[in-house]
Scaffold this motif. Structure first.
Motif, PDB file in Angstrom:
ATOM      1  N   ASP A   1      10.933  -4.991 -16.247  1.00  0.00           N
ATOM      2  CA  ASP A   1       9.706  -4.189 -16.240  1.00  0.00           C
ATOM      3  C   ASP A   1       9.596  -3.428 -17.551  1.00  0.00           C
ATOM      4  N   GLU A   2       8.827  -3.972 -18.452  1.00  0.00           N
ATOM      5  CA  GLU A   2       8.642  -3.397 -19.787  1.00  0.00           C
ATOM      6  C   GLU A   2       9.974  -3.029 -20.435  1.00  0.00           C
ATOM      7  N   PRO A   3      10.827  -4.018 -20.644  1.00  0.00           N
ATOM      8  CA  PRO A   3      12.195  -3.727 -21.103  1.00  0.00           C
ATOM      9  C   PRO A   3      12.255  -3.218 -22.529  1.00  0.00           C
TER      10      PRO A   3
ATOM     11  N   THR B   1       4.837  -6.628 -19.141  1.00  0.00           N
ATOM     12  CA  THR B   1       4.650  -5.997 -20.446  1.00  0.00           C
ATOM     13  C   THR B   1       3.199  -5.613 -20.685  1.00  0.00           C
ATOM     14  N   HIS B   2       3.020  -4.676 -21.592  1.00  0.00           N
ATOM     15  CA  HIS B   2       1.685  -4.328 -22.065  1.00  0.00           C
ATOM     16  C   HIS B   2       1.336  -5.175 -23.279  1.00  0.00           C
ATOM     17  N   ASP B   3       2.363  -5.788 -23.844  1.00  0.00           N
ATOM     18  CA  ASP B   3       2.256  -6.334 -25.186  1.00  0.00           C
ATOM     19  C   ASP B   3       2.013  -7.842 -25.126  1.00  0.00           C
TER      20      ASP B   3
ATOM     21  N   ASN C   1     -10.434   3.228  -9.149  1.00  0.00           N
ATOM     22  CA  ASN C   1      -9.465   3.918  -8.315  1.00  0.00           C
ATOM     23  C   ASN C   1      -9.057   3.039  -7.123  1.00  0.00           C
ATOM     24  N   VAL C   2      -7.748   2.800  -7.004  1.00  0.00           N
ATOM     25  CA  VAL C   2      -7.302   1.937  -5.901  1.00  0.00           C
ATOM     26  C   VAL C   2      -7.491   2.580  -4.534  1.00  0.00           C
ATOM     27  N   LEU C   3      -7.849   3.871  -4.533  1.00  0.00           N
ATOM     28  CA  LEU C   3      -8.115   4.551  -3.264  1.00  0.00           C
ATOM     29  C   LEU C   3      -9.521   4.223  -2.767  1.00  0.00           C
TER      30      LEU C   3
ATOM     31  N   GLY D   1      -1.345  -6.499 -17.826  1.00  0.00           N
ATOM     32  CA  GLY D   1      -2.441  -5.763 -17.199  1.00  0.00           C
ATOM     33  C   GLY D   1      -2.354  -4.312 -17.622  1.00  0.00           C
ATOM     34  N   GLU D   2      -3.506  -3.637 -17.479  1.00  0.00           N
ATOM     35  CA  GLU D   2      -3.551  -2.239 -17.883  1.00  0.00           C
ATOM     36  C   GLU D   2      -2.644  -1.372 -17.030  1.00  0.00           C
ATOM     37  N   SER D   3      -2.424  -0.175 -17.495  1.00  0.00           N
ATOM     38  CA  SER D   3      -1.632   0.790 -16.743  1.00  0.00           C
ATOM     39  C   SER D   3      -2.272   1.037 -15.381  1.00  0.00           C
ATOM     40  N   GLY D   4      -1.478   1.005 -14.340  1.00  0.00           N
ATOM     41  CA  GLY D   4      -2.001   1.267 -12.998  1.00  0.00           C
ATOM     42  C   GLY D   4      -2.513   0.034 -12.284  1.00  0.00           C
ATOM     43  N   SER D   5      -2.391  -1.146 -12.921  1.00  0.00           N
ATOM     44  CA  SER D   5      -2.943  -2.341 -12.285  1.00  0.00           C
ATOM     45  C   SER D   5      -2.043  -2.871 -11.171  1.00  0.00           C
ATOM     46  N   GLY D   6      -0.825  -2.340 -11.072  1.00  0.00           N
ATOM     47  CA  GLY D   6       0.039  -2.731  -9.951  1.00  0.00           C
ATOM     48  C   GLY D   6       1.189  -3.648 -10.342  1.00  0.00           C
ATOM     49  N   LYS D   7       1.494  -3.742 -11.630  1.00  0.00           N
ATOM     50  CA  LYS D   7       2.570  -4.634 -12.080  1.00  0.00           C
ATOM     51  C   LYS D   7       3.924  -4.181 -11.548  1.00  0.00           C
ATOM     52  N   SER D   8       4.213  -2.884 -11.727  1.00  0.00           N
ATOM     53  CA  SER D   8       5.519  -2.395 -11.272  1.00  0.00           C
ATOM     54  C   SER D   8       5.641  -2.450  -9.761  1.00  0.00           C
ATOM     55  N   VAL D   9       4.556  -2.153  -9.079  1.00  0.00           N
ATOM     56  CA  VAL D   9       4.610  -2.192  -7.614  1.00  0.00           C
ATOM     57  C   VAL D   9       4.873  -3.626  -7.148  1.00  0.00           C
ATOM     58  N   THR D  10       4.248  -4.593  -7.798  1.00  0.00           N
ATOM     59  CA  THR D  10       4.515  -5.995  -7.463  1.00  0.00           C
ATOM     60  C   THR D  10       5.997  -6.312  -7.666  1.00  0.00           C
TER      61      THR D  10
ATOM     62  N   TYR E   1       0.838  -1.204   0.000  1.00  0.00           N
ATOM     63  CA  TYR E   1       0.000   0.000   0.000  1.00  0.00           C
ATOM     64  C   TYR E   1       0.869   1.248   0.000  1.00  0.00           C
ATOM     65  N   PHE E   2       0.282   2.329  -0.499  1.00  0.00           N
ATOM     66  CA  PHE E   2       0.926   3.640  -0.386  1.00  0.00           C
ATOM     67  C   PHE E   2       0.093   4.522   0.523  1.00  0.00           C
ATOM     68  N   PHE E   3       0.761   5.097   1.510  1.00  0.00           N
ATOM     69  CA  PHE E   3       0.055   5.961   2.458  1.00  0.00           C
ATOM     70  C   PHE E   3       0.391   7.405   2.122  1.00  0.00           C
ATOM     71  N   VAL E   4      -0.537   8.095   1.457  1.00  0.00           N
ATOM     72  CA  VAL E   4      -0.278   9.458   1.014  1.00  0.00           C
ATOM     73  C   VAL E   4      -1.370  10.387   1.520  1.00  0.00           C
ATOM     74  N   ASP E   5      -0.990  11.406   2.242  1.00  0.00           N
ATOM     75  CA  ASP E   5      -1.919  12.424   2.734  1.00  0.00           C
ATOM     76  C   ASP E   5      -3.143  11.821   3.421  1.00  0.00           C
TER      77      ASP E   5
ATOM     78  N   LYS F   1      -4.307   1.096  -2.243  1.00  0.00           N
ATOM     79  CA  LYS F   1      -4.006  -0.336  -2.155  1.00  0.00           C
ATOM     80  C   LYS F   1      -3.597  -0.824  -3.540  1.00  0.00           C
ATOM     81  N   SER F   2      -2.343  -0.541  -3.881  1.00  0.00           N
ATOM     82  CA  SER F   2      -1.874  -0.817  -5.243  1.00  0.00           C
ATOM     83  C   SER F   2      -1.746  -2.304  -5.518  1.00  0.00           C
ATOM     84  N   VAL F   3      -1.340  -3.053  -4.511  1.00  0.00           N
ATOM     85  CA  VAL F   3      -1.265  -4.507  -4.645  1.00  0.00           C
ATOM     86  C   VAL F   3      -2.024  -5.080  -3.461  1.00  0.00           C
TER      87      VAL F   3
ATOM     88  N   ILE G   1      10.158  -0.348  -3.145  1.00  0.00           N
ATOM     89  CA  ILE G   1       8.996   0.521  -3.087  1.00  0.00           C
ATOM     90  C   ILE G   1       9.400   1.870  -2.517  1.00  0.00           C
ATOM     91  N   GLN G   2       8.880   2.938  -3.125  1.00  0.00           N
ATOM     92  CA  GLN G   2       9.256   4.285  -2.703  1.00  0.00           C
ATOM     93  C   GLN G   2       8.958   4.525  -1.225  1.00  0.00           C
ATOM     94  N   GLN G   3      10.025   4.884  -0.484  1.00  0.00           N
ATOM     95  CA  GLN G   3       9.901   5.151   0.946  1.00  0.00           C
ATOM     96  C   GLN G   3       9.637   6.634   1.164  1.00  0.00           C
TER      97      GLN G   3
HETATM   98  N1  LIG Z   1       5.106   6.159  -5.210  1.00  0.00           N
HETATM   99  C1  LIG Z   1       3.776   5.992  -5.263  1.00  0.00           C
HETATM  100  N2  LIG Z   1       2.980   6.723  -4.468  1.00  0.00           N
HETATM  101  C2  LIG Z   1       1.645   6.575  -4.508  1.00  0.00           C
HETATM  102  N3  LIG Z   1       1.008   5.710  -5.315  1.00  0.00           N
HETATM  103  C3  LIG Z   1       1.743   4.960  -6.145  1.00  0.00           C
HETATM  104  C4  LIG Z   1       3.180   5.061  -6.165  1.00  0.00           C
HETATM  105  N4  LIG Z   1       3.647   4.190  -7.081  1.00  0.00           N
HETATM  106  C5  LIG Z   1       2.575   3.588  -7.611  1.00  0.00           C
HETATM  107  N5  LIG Z   1       1.427   4.032  -7.058  1.00  0.00           N
HETATM  108  C6  LIG Z   1       0.070   3.612  -7.392  1.00  0.00           C
HETATM  109  O1  LIG Z   1       0.024   2.222  -7.514  1.00  0.00           O
HETATM  110  C7  LIG Z   1      -0.801   1.831  -8.579  1.00  0.00           C
HETATM  111  C8  LIG Z   1      -0.106   0.802  -9.423  1.00  0.00           C
HETATM  112  O2  LIG Z   1       1.004   1.392 -10.056  1.00  0.00           O
HETATM  113  P1  LIG Z   1       2.027   0.555 -10.935  1.00  0.00           P
HETATM  114  O3  LIG Z   1       3.133   1.468 -11.278  1.00  0.00           O
HETATM  115  O4  LIG Z   1       2.360  -0.723 -10.288  1.00  0.00           O
HETATM  116  O5  LIG Z   1       1.175   0.230 -12.229  1.00  0.00           O
HETATM  117  P2  LIG Z   1       1.632  -0.585 -13.511  1.00  0.00           P
HETATM  118  O6  LIG Z   1       0.728  -1.736 -13.625  1.00  0.00           O
HETATM  119  O7  LIG Z   1       3.088  -0.850 -13.468  1.00  0.00           O
HETATM  120  O8  LIG Z   1       1.282   0.453 -14.656  1.00  0.00           O
HETATM  121  P3  LIG Z   1       2.116   0.801 -15.959  1.00  0.00           P
HETATM  122  O9  LIG Z   1       1.695  -0.194 -16.958  1.00  0.00           O
HETATM  123  O10 LIG Z   1       1.620   2.178 -16.299  1.00  0.00           O
HETATM  124  O11 LIG Z   1       3.554   0.758 -15.634  1.00  0.00           O
HETATM  125  C9  LIG Z   1      -1.168   3.085  -9.347  1.00  0.00           C
HETATM  126  O12 LIG Z   1      -2.515   3.393  -9.099  1.00  0.00           O
HETATM  127  C10 LIG Z   1      -0.286   4.142  -8.760  1.00  0.00           C
HETATM  128  O13 LIG Z   1      -0.977   5.350  -8.657  1.00  0.00           O
END
Ligand SMILES: Nc1ncnc2c1ncn2[C@@H]1O[C@H](COP(=O)(O)OP(=O)(O)OP(=O)(O)O)[C@@H](O)[C@H]1O
Ligand SMILES: [Mg+2]
Lengths: 330, 321
Positions: free
Chosen positions: A185-187, A218-220, A286-288, A46-55, A18-22, A27-29, A63-65
């Protein structure tokens, strides 16, 4: 190519990041289960924002501290739970047992440090090679990833190299300590089509040689069809389908996967931009602020009552084929 | 590279010529004149005033004065002070070491402290440490140099009586050797502290902002993914990139650094160029004033050149031809 339990290199169990912001929680993953076999490639789509990079970044704890945190779950790599070891121990794994390459070759190399040093510092760190030998090793690595005149290149800076060459350098960095696992990650997303094919070829041949396991984000879907043994489809922070590549393309179970596949023209053709993940009607929730029940309910053509009330579990529908959908829970 | 240097130095000539002309005119047009200052309150007859004016060449039209001055400067002669009759160049060189000592030490302190605190601040943005550093730096930046100087004089010099507050050495004590060095060091504490506090803030804020931007870059994530320690990531990978804008701005602020030095020297009666300039302005000592101006211009130009070279050293993408 059935994967035996003891052939599993990495397994992720119920990962929540999770990301705790403000005062809000993104709940990204939320409850990801994945496994990667030795010598295998797992495609994560998965689509953009689905949480692949966070995983992916959770695996290396990058994960960004301090906003982001792994709140729950286990990441078992060769018997060790990466989520619970000390930071120092984690650093010995990064770049050594597990490496990562990123999407943007133009920005992932440090602009003020010579190519040779960017490779050499990793082998000095993890292999304890002295400076001179580390640099020779870097030269060999450059040759191995197909860069001509490696002895000249090590003294150059990133801006003197093309995008494709930089991604080769990134691969050289990632593979320099002979890791067991590579996270990519999407090389190839930022590269043009011919260079894309070359980089994928390189990754495949390196995998054949070394038996490295690859988590390929990947997106592809075309790239997945070409590279992966197994595929996991991600939606709104969860895995919605997980199967062997052939099975998934032939018999997708989740309506989201069906939607993805339906709008992909001719997977056997050369990759084109429109083969990227297509827009399915509607947007990712919205994951929020997720609705109760299934996260895909508002876009699903087969939605029914239960989907709006209860969240479906990830269930094994047939051998080695899981889906998170009430239609397939028996 | 050498060619580039030569080019830059050559550009200096027309630049200086223009600047000298403008300042020459401004200085001579400013109210008051040196004759009044020399004669002072005592008063003198008209004849004496006329003779003094003629002696100084002040009766000629301004453009003749300017041409004569430029001709003189071209031969390396900066003229003689109206007040002390000493050669201007000698006066300046005499005071230069004191100023350089002050400037160099304050630069060393404000850059190392500014960069260090900036990095510390950026490591955990919005943490208690970061916020305290921010408040401290803003406060020290907002306070005028001369006021800060006087505050320090009052506190450490007058009330606590820990440190000398005026000049560079204690002449009465007649120290020699190592004792002299110690004495100068003690005299330096307050002026250097004043200047450091003032310049620190800018460098600190710049470093912090620049670091925060750089740590968001992908190559920093890559550096972490390599397993490097947080210190290596921050210093080797982030800081070198983050310093680029800092170097640029500090180079551009070189003039302000000198201006701050002039003010500080005045407050602490530091026997350097700042004090000399202050006195020259007061006495309308045109030759000395012009000499100082030319000298400071060259100093600024050299400072900017050094900045450019430093930038090229830090950033391999920049190559000067
Ligand atoms: N540093 C962060 N602070 C707050 N929220 C974040 C942060 N990094 C990612 N998120 C949130 O986590 C969710 C998943 O992001 P992630 O980067 O994993 O998506 P993705 O599947 O890799 O998308 P893409 O295909 O665009 O790379 C997004 O809704 C994003 O807003
Ligand atoms: Mg991503």
């Amino acid at each position: 190519m059935a994967v035996q339990a003891d052939d599993i290199l990495l397994s992720i169990e119920d990962l929540h990041t999770y990301f705790f912001v403000d005062g809000n929680v993104a709940k990204s993953v939320r409850g990801v289960d994945l496994s990667l076999g030795r010598g295998q490639t797992l495609g994560l789509v998965g689509e953009s924002g689905s949480g692949k990079s966070v995983t992916a970044q959770s695996i290396l704890r990058l994960i960004q501290q301090p906003a982001g945190r792994i709140v729950q779950g286990r990441i078992v790599f060769e018997g060790t739970d990466l989520a619970s070891i000390a930071e120092e121990e984690m650093r010995r794994i990064r770049g050594n047992s597990i490496s990562m390459i990123f999407q943007e070759p133009m920005t992932s190399l440090n602009p003020v440090i010579r190519i040779g040093e960017q490779i050499a510092e990793v082998v000095r760190l993890h292999r304890g090679l002295p400076a001179r030998e580390a640099l020779d090793y870097a030269t060999d690595m450059l040759a191995k990833v197909g860069i001509a005149e490696p002895a000249r290149r090590i003294a150059q800076f990133p801006h003197e190299l093309s995008g494709g060459m930089r991604q080769r350098v990134m691969i050289a960095i990632a593979l320099s300590c002979a890791p067991r696992m590579l996270i990519a990650d999407e090389p190839t997303t930022a590269l043009d089509v011919t260079i894309q094919a070359q980089i994928l070829d390189l990754m495949r041949s390196l995998q054949r040689e070394s038996g490295i396991s690859i988590l390929l984000i990947t997106h592809d879907l075309g790239v997945v069809a070409e590279m992966a043994h197994r595929v996991a489809v991600m939606y709104a922070g969860q895995i919605v389908e997980h199967a062997d590549v052939a099975t998934l393309f032939e018999r997708p179970l989740h309506p989201y996967t069906e939607g993805l596949l339906a709008s992909v023209p001719g997977l056997d053709r050369a990759p084109t931009p429109d083969r990227m993940l297509p827009a399915i009607a509607g947007t990712v929730p919205n994951v929020l602020d997720l609705p109760p029940g299934c996260a895909f309910q508002d876009r699903c053509p087969k939605v029914h009552d239960r989907c709006r009330r209860e969240e479906p579990p990830l269930a094994t529908v047939e051998l080695r084929h899981d889906a998170r959908c009430w239609l397939h829970v028996v | 590279m050498t060619l580039y240097l030569l080019q830059r130095l050559l550009y200096l000539v027309p630049l200086l010529l223009g600047a000298v002309t403008i300042v020459f005119v401004l200085v001579h047009m400013a109210p008051g004149n040196p004759v009044d200052y020399i004669i002072g309150e005592s008063g003198a007859d008209k004849e004496m005033i006329a003779r003094l004016t003629a002696d100084m060449g002040l009766d000629r039209p301004l453009y003749i004065q300017l041409l004569r001055y430029l001709g003189q400067v071209a031969t390396g002669n900066l003229g003689y002070s109206f007040v002390s009759n000493m050669p201007v160049l000698e006066l300046i060189l005499d005071r230069l070491p004191a100023t350089l000592l002050l400037m160099a030490s304050q630069l060393v302190f404000s850059i190392s402290l500014g960069v260090g605190l900036g990095v510390l601040s950026a490591r955990r943005p919005n943490s208690l440490l970061d916020n305290s550093i921010t408040v401290f730096s803003l406060a020290s930046f907002a306070v005028p140099v001369f006021w800060l100087g006087q505050l320090l004089i009052l506190g450490f010099g007058y009330y606590l009586d820990w440190l000398p507050i005026q000049g560079m050495v204690d002449l009465r004590a007649g120290y020699t050797g190592f004792d002299l060095v110690l004495d100068v060091a003690r005299h330096m504490v307050l002026p250097v502290l004043t200047l450091t506090l003032y310049n620190l803030a800018l460098i600190l804020r710049l470093t912090r902002g620049s670091m925060l931007e750089v740590v968001g870059q992908e190559y920093v994530k890559v550096a972490r993914a390599k397993g490097l320690s947080e210190n290596t990531v921050m210093i080797k990978h982030a800081l070198r990139n983050a310093l680029l804008p800092v170097v640029t701005v500090v180079g551009l602020e070189f003039r302000a650094l000198i201006a701050g030095a002039v003010l500080t020297e005045t407050v602490f009666a530091w026997p350097g160029l700042g004090r000399l300039t202050f006195d020259a302005i007061h006495a309308r000592d045109y030759p000395l004033l012009m000499g100082m101006f030319i000298f400071i211009s060259v100093l600024v130009a050299v400072g900017n050149l050094v900045t450019d070279l430093l930038y090229a050293l830090l950033d391999p993408r920049i190559r000067y031809r």
